[in-house]
Design an enzyme around this catalytic site. Structure first.
Site, PDB file in Angstrom:
ATOM      1  N   HIS D  15       0.760  -1.135   0.274  1.00 21.31           N
ATOM      2  CA  HIS D  15       0.365  -0.021  -0.145  1.00 21.31           C
ATOM      3  C   HIS D  15       0.719   1.368  -0.399  1.00 21.31           C
ATOM      4  O   HIS D  15       2.562   1.325  -0.004  1.00 21.31           O
ATOM      5  CB  HIS D  15      -1.077   0.106   1.218  1.00 21.31           C
ATOM      6  CG  HIS D  15      -0.378   0.603   2.444  1.00 21.31           C
ATOM      7  ND1 HIS D  15      -1.007   1.084   3.527  1.00 21.31           N
ATOM      8  CD2 HIS D  15       0.616   0.203   2.962  1.00 21.31           C
ATOM      9  CE1 HIS D  15      -0.673   1.157   4.435  1.00 21.31           C
ATOM     10  NE2 HIS D  15       0.918   0.957   3.717  1.00 21.31           N
ATOM     11  N   CYS D  34       5.967   6.460   4.480  1.00 20.88           N
ATOM     12  CA  CYS D  34       4.672   5.577   3.942  1.00 20.88           C
ATOM     13  C   CYS D  34       3.871   6.470   2.156  1.00 20.88           C
ATOM     14  O   CYS D  34       3.289   5.721   1.868  1.00 20.88           O
ATOM     15  CB  CYS D  34       2.965   5.731   5.003  1.00 20.88           C
ATOM     16  SG  CYS D  34       4.176   5.062   6.463  1.00 20.88           S
ATOM     17  N   HIS D  40       5.055   0.384  -0.041  1.00 21.13           N
ATOM     18  CA  HIS D  40       5.014  -0.707   0.262  1.00 21.13           C
ATOM     19  C   HIS D  40       4.132  -1.524   1.090  1.00 21.13           C
ATOM     20  O   HIS D  40       3.475  -1.592   0.698  1.00 21.13           O
ATOM     21  CB  HIS D  40       6.369  -0.017   1.988  1.00 21.13           C
ATOM     22  CG  HIS D  40       5.328   1.029   3.148  1.00 21.13           C
ATOM     23  ND1 HIS D  40       4.248   2.137   2.798  1.00 21.13           N
ATOM     24  CD2 HIS D  40       5.165   0.648   4.098  1.00 21.13           C
ATOM     25  CE1 HIS D  40       3.997   2.118   3.287  1.00 21.13           C
ATOM     26  NE2 HIS D  40       3.680   1.470   4.414  1.00 21.13           N
ATOM     27  N   HIS D  42       2.983  -4.951   4.086  1.00 23.58           N
ATOM     28  CA  HIS D  42       2.489  -5.272   5.253  1.00 23.58           C
ATOM     29  C   HIS D  42       2.015  -6.660   5.452  1.00 23.58           C
ATOM     30  O   HIS D  42       1.424  -6.930   4.698  1.00 23.58           O
ATOM     31  CB  HIS D  42       1.673  -4.815   6.773  1.00 23.58           C
ATOM     32  CG  HIS D  42       2.676  -3.349   6.586  1.00 23.58           C
ATOM     33  ND1 HIS D  42       3.624  -2.471   6.884  1.00 23.58           N
ATOM     34  CD2 HIS D  42       1.716  -2.319   5.976  1.00 23.58           C
ATOM     35  CE1 HIS D  42       3.600  -1.321   7.418  1.00 23.58           C
ATOM     36  NE2 HIS D  42       3.225  -1.151   6.844  1.00 23.58           N
ATOM     37  N   ASP D  80      -5.427 -10.683  -0.267  1.00 21.98           N
ATOM     38  CA  ASP D  80      -4.347 -10.790   0.279  1.00 21.98           C
ATOM     39  C   ASP D  80      -2.836 -11.228  -0.764  1.00 21.98           C
ATOM     40  O   ASP D  80      -3.759 -11.352  -2.369  1.00 21.98           O
ATOM     41  CB  ASP D  80      -4.559 -12.270   0.717  1.00 21.98           C
ATOM     42  CG  ASP D  80      -3.288 -13.129   0.757  1.00 21.98           C
ATOM     43  OD1 ASP D  80      -1.599 -12.410   2.241  1.00 21.98           O
ATOM     44  OD2 ASP D  80      -3.374 -14.454   0.755  1.00 21.98           O
ATOM     45  N   HIS D  81      -2.075 -10.695  -0.838  1.00 19.71           N
ATOM     46  CA  HIS D  81      -1.178 -10.117  -2.229  1.00 19.71           C
ATOM     47  C   HIS D  81      -1.486  -9.902  -2.989  1.00 19.71           C
ATOM     48  O   HIS D  81      -1.214 -10.218  -4.289  1.00 19.71           O
ATOM     49  CB  HIS D  81      -0.653 -11.618  -2.601  1.00 19.71           C
ATOM     50  CG  HIS D  81       0.167 -12.757  -1.812  1.00 19.71           C
ATOM     51  ND1 HIS D  81      -0.091 -13.495  -0.139  1.00 19.71           N
ATOM     52  CD2 HIS D  81       1.259 -13.175  -1.962  1.00 19.71           C
ATOM     53  CE1 HIS D  81       1.154 -13.960   0.630  1.00 19.71           C
ATOM     54  NE2 HIS D  81       2.103 -13.643  -0.346  1.00 19.71           N
ATOM     55  N   GLU D 125      -1.252  -4.024  11.122  1.00 19.38           N
ATOM     56  CA  GLU D 125      -0.529  -3.071  10.550  1.00 19.38           C
ATOM     57  C   GLU D 125       1.257  -4.107  11.176  1.00 19.38           C
ATOM     58  O   GLU D 125       1.471  -4.182   9.870  1.00 19.38           O
ATOM     59  CB  GLU D 125      -0.326  -1.868  10.233  1.00 19.38           C
ATOM     60  CG  GLU D 125       0.120  -1.497   8.752  1.00 19.38           C
ATOM     61  CD  GLU D 125       0.218   0.152   8.717  1.00 19.38           C
ATOM     62  OE1 GLU D 125      -0.514   0.212   7.829  1.00 19.38           O
ATOM     63  OE2 GLU D 125       0.443   0.689   9.314  1.00 19.38           O
TER      64      GLU D 125
END
Lengths: 135, 135, 135, 135, 135, 135
Positions: D15, D34, D40, D42, D80-81, D125
């Protein structure tokens, strides 16, 4: 007898698994969701092991300030909140699997530590998937 | 240099420690509460270590899908939500201490992995009691 | 303002989910692997929350020795290394789901704590499945 | 009294924090690292709390299979992913802070759960930064 | 092949890092906040590894009751809720760094364990700083 | 609906439980090992909960930089690597139980946060003993 000290650090990064010499189909087949062209990401946790003798004057194997400064300069300042594929030169031509990231971290740290210290990198990609280098 | 990758899995099982060649008194004395004839149980956590070379094409030591499929087929599909003493044939004549469970898991996995990989099993019986096999 | 103190304890027990008024087929359908007639088991982790005023003389809400003695007498001495279905009278006619175990624990502790304290039970069946009672 | 049951799930996503109505300078000043345009990522950990009455027939508040299927369909299969900014339509015009992700997750789940259940989302996070919605 | 079993214990202690042959300035420079003359403290976590053969009669490497009794007698009864510098004779003339504490613990345990067992001490000073002895 | 954000911090401190209006015998009887005149210590872990509305411009409840700066200035710079009884003025005449430390932390933070935010302090003295204030 020698003693091992450990230091932890974290970096949060995006990445994508991809082999540019393969077709899109083969990349998709081998790497699955990890091949998503828009990237995904992880909270990587690094655990550096430094093995050496205890200094009788300080009672330390090594001043952990030196260790954390090197980790910050060489790893977290360069990897944290970055896209490993796009922002970190070591992965321009190297697939950023957790295995390869661990090897890159080891090599970067190894050349700046006194050879009297033995090093090992443990790198967690998730709490369930992690690697040690060297084994 | 070789690299180690780790994969975790869990199984929730009942068991009882008992040596059938001993008297009830001796079983009670040696195994204490663990000898309860009606069984007790644990959330076992398995951590499999696989050591090998990094494949330059994939950047993997081994595709973790292969690892997790073998763990599922050989271990969790057979041990999870089971009574180790009554439901798992390996423990019909073997006391299911955490030591013996780790050895059984290692032997089951060892015969299905390519010999080029070195394996080690870490098995947690509780967050405070665990074993490594081989040491 | 009131303050909450927490105390943890663990017990390792076998259990089986089963409703005796249902057919075997229905039990199997609803409870799946948890219905295994030979039982399975868990490392249960109990987290008791006790809410009250701080005593100005001691700086304590309650002496935790009192809390841990009550947990030991009422819960862990009776549940640990036991088969909940067979060895614990509260579950002779009550299905030992994590919900029902939490309610039983709360009721046992509630009648022995001074009414000036508010209680809440958190019970982990696994690190991923847990309940709070009352909510 | 009502009881709360919890279910965990994880998703690994990329994100970037960015407010398109602001200048690049202001985005950089407010969101710092950020705001990296290359993203980047998480390992997000979701903990869903479901509050209700215990069903006397099953001893369950809710069959966790229903809960995990809904989390899979609505959240992990879609997040996810993935790159939250580019791949998930809810964040096309919404800044994917951990606060906003938690609200989106709550709203998606809320409309599919029976109104008799009260829901709360906890979203990590990182192991050190997390939120609850509603508070 | 040999097997390793692990046992954990904790002790909560005060300490201060100080080399009496140095000036106050040098102590302050090398040890920083850890040199505070009024002490600070930690929740130390000890993880003892015991390596040996599995006894075919018991299925144990060693009865963990023996291990925990020795840890209690030699370590926790003497270190827990103590000031390491003032209350523990081993540190009257030895700087209680986590390295030196681990070596002292190893030496105390080593002389009471049968030589057929190999021992290793892991000692956590904080969840992020820990050592292994021997390495 | 309001949302809660959490921020963690740690401080390592020495302390001693003691009521100066009591005899040594009574202090010893009530506080046991925690009354050791030479102090003992802990790794305290602070978890601050801040409840508020999400700002539509940033997607934040509050900039966590503000939260962490206040925690650093008011708590960790003053408590970390200190002896709470001797070095921290709030405990000159207040017994540093985990309950009282949590109340002091809450009061120090409360007066510097905007009243629109609701606060709650969770403080771990050990991984097994912790408190919430207010409850």
């Amino acid at each position: 007898m020698r003693l091992a000290v450990y230091r932890k650090a974290t970096f949060n990064a995006a990445h994508r698994l991809h082999n540019p010499t393969w077709s899109d189909e083969k990349n998709q087949k081998v790497f699955g969701l990890c091949n998503n062209p828009n990237f995904h990401g992880h909270n990587y946790q690094l655990e550096l092991k430094v093995v050496g003798e205890v200094d009788p004057e300080t009672g330390y194997v090594i001043d952990l300030k030196i260790v954390s400064d090197l980790i910050k300069e060489l790893i977290t300042d360069r990897f944290d909140h970055r896209n490993l594929n796009l922002d970190v030169k070591e992965f321009q031509h190297l697939n950023p699997t957790v295995e390869n990231i661990a090897i890159v971290i080891y090599d970067l740290l190894r050349e700046r530590f006194d050879p009297k210290y033995e090093l090992q990198v443990r790198l967690y990609e998730t709490p369930r998937n992690f690697v040690d280098y060297p084994a």
